[in-house]
Design a protein around this motif. Structure first.
Motif, PDB file in Angstrom:
ATOM      1  N   VAL A  65      21.082  13.478  42.648  1.00  0.00           N
ATOM      2  CA  VAL A  65      21.712  12.610  41.646  1.00  0.00           C
ATOM      3  C   VAL A  65      23.230  12.521  41.834  1.00  0.00           C
ATOM      4  O   VAL A  65      23.779  11.460  42.135  1.00  0.00           O
ATOM      5  N   ALA A  66      23.923  13.643  41.658  1.00  0.00           N
ATOM      6  CA  ALA A  66      25.379  13.605  41.549  1.00  0.00           C
ATOM      7  C   ALA A  66      26.059  13.073  42.799  1.00  0.00           C
ATOM      8  O   ALA A  66      26.969  12.235  42.719  1.00  0.00           O
ATOM      9  N   SER A  67      25.655  13.556  43.980  1.00  0.00           N
ATOM     10  CA  SER A  67      26.364  13.177  45.200  1.00  0.00           C
ATOM     11  C   SER A  67      26.275  11.681  45.482  1.00  0.00           C
ATOM     12  O   SER A  67      27.215  11.076  45.988  1.00  0.00           O
ATOM     13  N   VAL A 100      16.789  10.401  35.628  1.00  0.00           N
ATOM     14  CA  VAL A 100      16.039  11.352  34.802  1.00  0.00           C
ATOM     15  C   VAL A 100      14.643  11.580  35.374  1.00  0.00           C
ATOM     16  O   VAL A 100      14.154  12.728  35.429  1.00  0.00           O
ATOM     17  N   LEU A 101      13.983  10.513  35.812  1.00  0.00           N
ATOM     18  CA  LEU A 101      12.627  10.656  36.365  1.00  0.00           C
ATOM     19  C   LEU A 101      12.628  11.474  37.656  1.00  0.00           C
ATOM     20  O   LEU A 101      11.787  12.371  37.838  1.00  0.00           O
ATOM     21  N   VAL A 102      13.559  11.173  38.549  1.00  0.00           N
ATOM     22  CA  VAL A 102      13.632  11.910  39.820  1.00  0.00           C
ATOM     23  C   VAL A 102      13.939  13.376  39.576  1.00  0.00           C
ATOM     24  O   VAL A 102      13.305  14.268  40.159  1.00  0.00           O
ATOM     25  N   MET A 103      14.886  13.644  38.676  1.00  0.00           N
ATOM     26  CA  MET A 103      15.249  15.030  38.409  1.00  0.00           C
ATOM     27  C   MET A 103      14.134  15.767  37.693  1.00  0.00           C
ATOM     28  O   MET A 103      13.893  16.952  37.960  1.00  0.00           O
ATOM     29  N   ILE A 109       8.579  20.683  40.169  1.00  0.00           N
ATOM     30  CA  ILE A 109       8.217  21.383  41.402  1.00  0.00           C
ATOM     31  C   ILE A 109       8.932  22.728  41.488  1.00  0.00           C
ATOM     32  O   ILE A 109       8.333  23.761  41.830  1.00  0.00           O
ATOM     33  N   LEU A 110      10.227  22.729  41.177  1.00  0.00           N
ATOM     34  CA  LEU A 110      10.999  23.976  41.227  1.00  0.00           C
ATOM     35  C   LEU A 110      10.478  25.003  40.234  1.00  0.00           C
ATOM     36  O   LEU A 110      10.466  26.212  40.519  1.00  0.00           O
ATOM     37  N   PHE A 111      10.056  24.545  39.051  1.00  0.00           N
ATOM     38  CA  PHE A 111       9.532  25.462  38.037  1.00  0.00           C
ATOM     39  C   PHE A 111       8.310  26.213  38.576  1.00  0.00           C
ATOM     40  O   PHE A 111       8.185  27.429  38.408  1.00  0.00           O
ATOM     41  N   VAL A 112       7.433  25.484  39.252  1.00  0.00           N
ATOM     42  CA  VAL A 112       6.226  26.107  39.812  1.00  0.00           C
ATOM     43  C   VAL A 112       6.578  27.055  40.956  1.00  0.00           C
ATOM     44  O   VAL A 112       6.009  28.148  41.082  1.00  0.00           O
ATOM     45  N   ILE A 146      19.061  17.292  31.912  1.00  0.00           N
ATOM     46  CA  ILE A 146      20.097  16.875  30.962  1.00  0.00           C
ATOM     47  C   ILE A 146      21.315  16.352  31.703  1.00  0.00           C
ATOM     48  O   ILE A 146      21.890  15.312  31.356  1.00  0.00           O
ATOM     49  N   PHE A 147      21.704  17.065  32.760  1.00  0.00           N
ATOM     50  CA  PHE A 147      22.880  16.645  33.525  1.00  0.00           C
ATOM     51  C   PHE A 147      22.643  15.333  34.265  1.00  0.00           C
ATOM     52  O   PHE A 147      23.580  14.550  34.452  1.00  0.00           O
ATOM     53  N   ALA A 148      21.417  15.084  34.708  1.00  0.00           N
ATOM     54  CA  ALA A 148      21.127  13.811  35.380  1.00  0.00           C
ATOM     55  C   ALA A 148      21.455  12.641  34.462  1.00  0.00           C
ATOM     56  O   ALA A 148      22.054  11.642  34.884  1.00  0.00           O
TER      57      ALA A 148
END
Length: 456
Positions: A65-67, A100-103, A109-112, A146-148
């Motif tokens: 997102v940010a970059s 928001v959807l991409v993040m 995935i990261l949570f798992v 949230i940051f996205a």
């Protein structure tokens, strides 16, 4: 109006001083946060696990997102506003929805995979420490989502020159972490800091929502992913996403070199770099960010004369101020290091070595700062590839120069190599801008008059 005031209005873009002050406030609140961490948790495994748990979610946010957002959003949004406010708003809502959807998908995935990420971020942890890392990691997985949203709204605020709401967000984020730590540390330990990070992220988003409410942009989902403006946005975003690892790779290389130069070299390098980054952020980043909407508007309107005037004034102002700042770092750097860092285990030799590295880093300050207005000037022309190529060339020069100098110069070779790489990048960015101006003299969309060179 006095001559001095007229000069300041021409040289300093609207919002630049405000952004600089707020950036300094963010640094100050970050220092308050670190002091609370040190006094509450100490330098132990709990704080190590907290810091490690941040790394991969933050990297995912930066890459996905940010970059990419910082380069194409404002030029496209500004151009669309010249055609239709409704089209610009639809574009902004679509980017917000996509971010928001991409993040959210990445975080799921990261949570798992959280336990597996410990092998990358914290390979030295034992089983109990990895379990703590995993719990903290999963708790803080909500913050990138949230940051996205907040980062996307921040780009709208910059485009609309609502700098106060943009700049307050980082301060409130650190304030949220401090609040969580103070209120909850006794009851839930290091998890208080993680809860504070979530609170801070919500505050970060909330202040930007308040700022957006003062514009004519309304926040709601939009799925116009096939519109030409969004397709163009994605095409411009991809090169920046792919180039994001350049800076982390560079400083990983610096760290590797420093580890061969004796105990304390890595720490001296890190401390000196932190001091060097202050004037770059306060002047280079803030001033170029403030003028970005005016640059984008001038290019979109086909007004090359205004574009060149805006850019020239911004570059000259940043160059003069950062040269003064660099001299200041050389003159008072050692005193500042002694006052802020000296004492205890950080002895006189550590102060002297860090001051030496900082003095060499000071050479890079004007060059490092100038990469920001020149990069954003290229982004304003809706080109991201040339900036990426300049960054890659700067990386190569930095690595080669550092390797060539380290045998004779020792640790000073690192900041000297960095200065050479930054100077190379500045030169290439300037050449790229000249090329863009010559190659596309009449291709920008004509439109109504846009803001003056001061951004007002």
């Amino acid at each position: 109006m006095t001559p001095l005031r007229r000069l300041l209005e021409r040289a300093v873009p609207r919002g630049a001083i405000l952004l600089s002050v707020l950036t300094f406030g963010s640094y100050a609140m970050g220092l308050v946060r670190d002091r609370f961490f040190a006094q509450t948790f100490g330098a132990g495994i709990d704080l190590d696990a907290y810091n490690a748990a941040f790394q991969i979610p933050e990297l995912a946010l930066d890459v996905l997102v940010a970059s990419g957002l910082v380069a194409p959003f404002i030029p496209i949004f500004t151009g669309l506003r010249g055609e239709s406010d409704a089209a610009a708003e639809r574009f902004a809502r679509t980017v917000l929805t996509a971010a928001v959807l991409v993040m959210s998908a990445a975080v799921a995935i990261l949570f798992v995979l959280a336990p597996e990420t410990a092998r990358i971020a914290a390979p030295g942890f034992d089983d109990g420490e990895r379990a703590l890392y995993t719990d903290l990691f999963r708790l803080m997985c909500v913050t990138p989502i949230i940051f996205a949203a907040s980062i996307t709204l921040g780009e709208v605020l910059i485009a609309r020159q609502r700098f106060l709401y943009y700049g307050l967000a980082p301060i409130l984020y650190n304030a949220g972490i401090v609040l969580g730590t103070v209120l909850l540390a006794e009851s839930i330990g290091i998890f208080a800091a993680a809860v504070g990070a979530v609170i801070g992220a919500l505050l970060h988003l909330a202040i930007r929502i308040i700022g957006i409410a003062r514009t004519d942009v309304r926040i709601r989902p939009s799925f116009a992913f096939r519109e030409p403006s969004f397709v163009a946005f994605v095409k411009l975003m991809l090169p920046k996403m792919l180039s994001h690892p350049i800076e982390p790779v560079l400083f990983l290389y610096f760290t590797a070199v420093a580890t061969t130069l004796g105990a304390g070299s890595v720490s001296a390098l890190s401390f000196a770099r932190n001091f060097q980054s202050v004037p770059v952020s306060l002047i280079g980043v803030s001033f170029s960010l403030a003028v970005f909407p005016a640059l984008s508007a001038a290019w979109a309107a086909g007004d090359r004369a205004s574009y060149v005037r805006i850019l020239t004034a911004n570059v000259v102002t940043i160059a003069i101020l950062t040269v003064v700042a660099a001299i200041g770092l050389v003159v008072v750097g050692e005193l500042g290091i002694r006052v802020l860092l000296g004492g205890g285990a950080f002895d006189a030799d550590d102060v002297a070595r860090t001051a030496l590295v900082l003095a060499a880093f000071a050479i890079s300050v004007p060059f490092d700062a100038l990469t920001h207005p020149l990069s954003r000037a290229l982004y304003a022309t809706r080109n991201t590839v040339l900036q990426v190529l300049a960054s890659l060339a700067g990386l190569v020069v930095t690595v080669l120069a550092t390797a060539a100098l380290v045998g004779e110069a020792g640790i000073v070779a690192i900041p000297l190599g960095f200065a050479m790489g930054a100077a190379t990048k500045v030169g290439l960015l300037a050449l790229a801008l000249v090329s863009r101006l010559r190659a596309t003299p009449d291709q920008a969309r004509p439109g109504p008059p846009r803001p003056s060179e001061s951004g007002r």
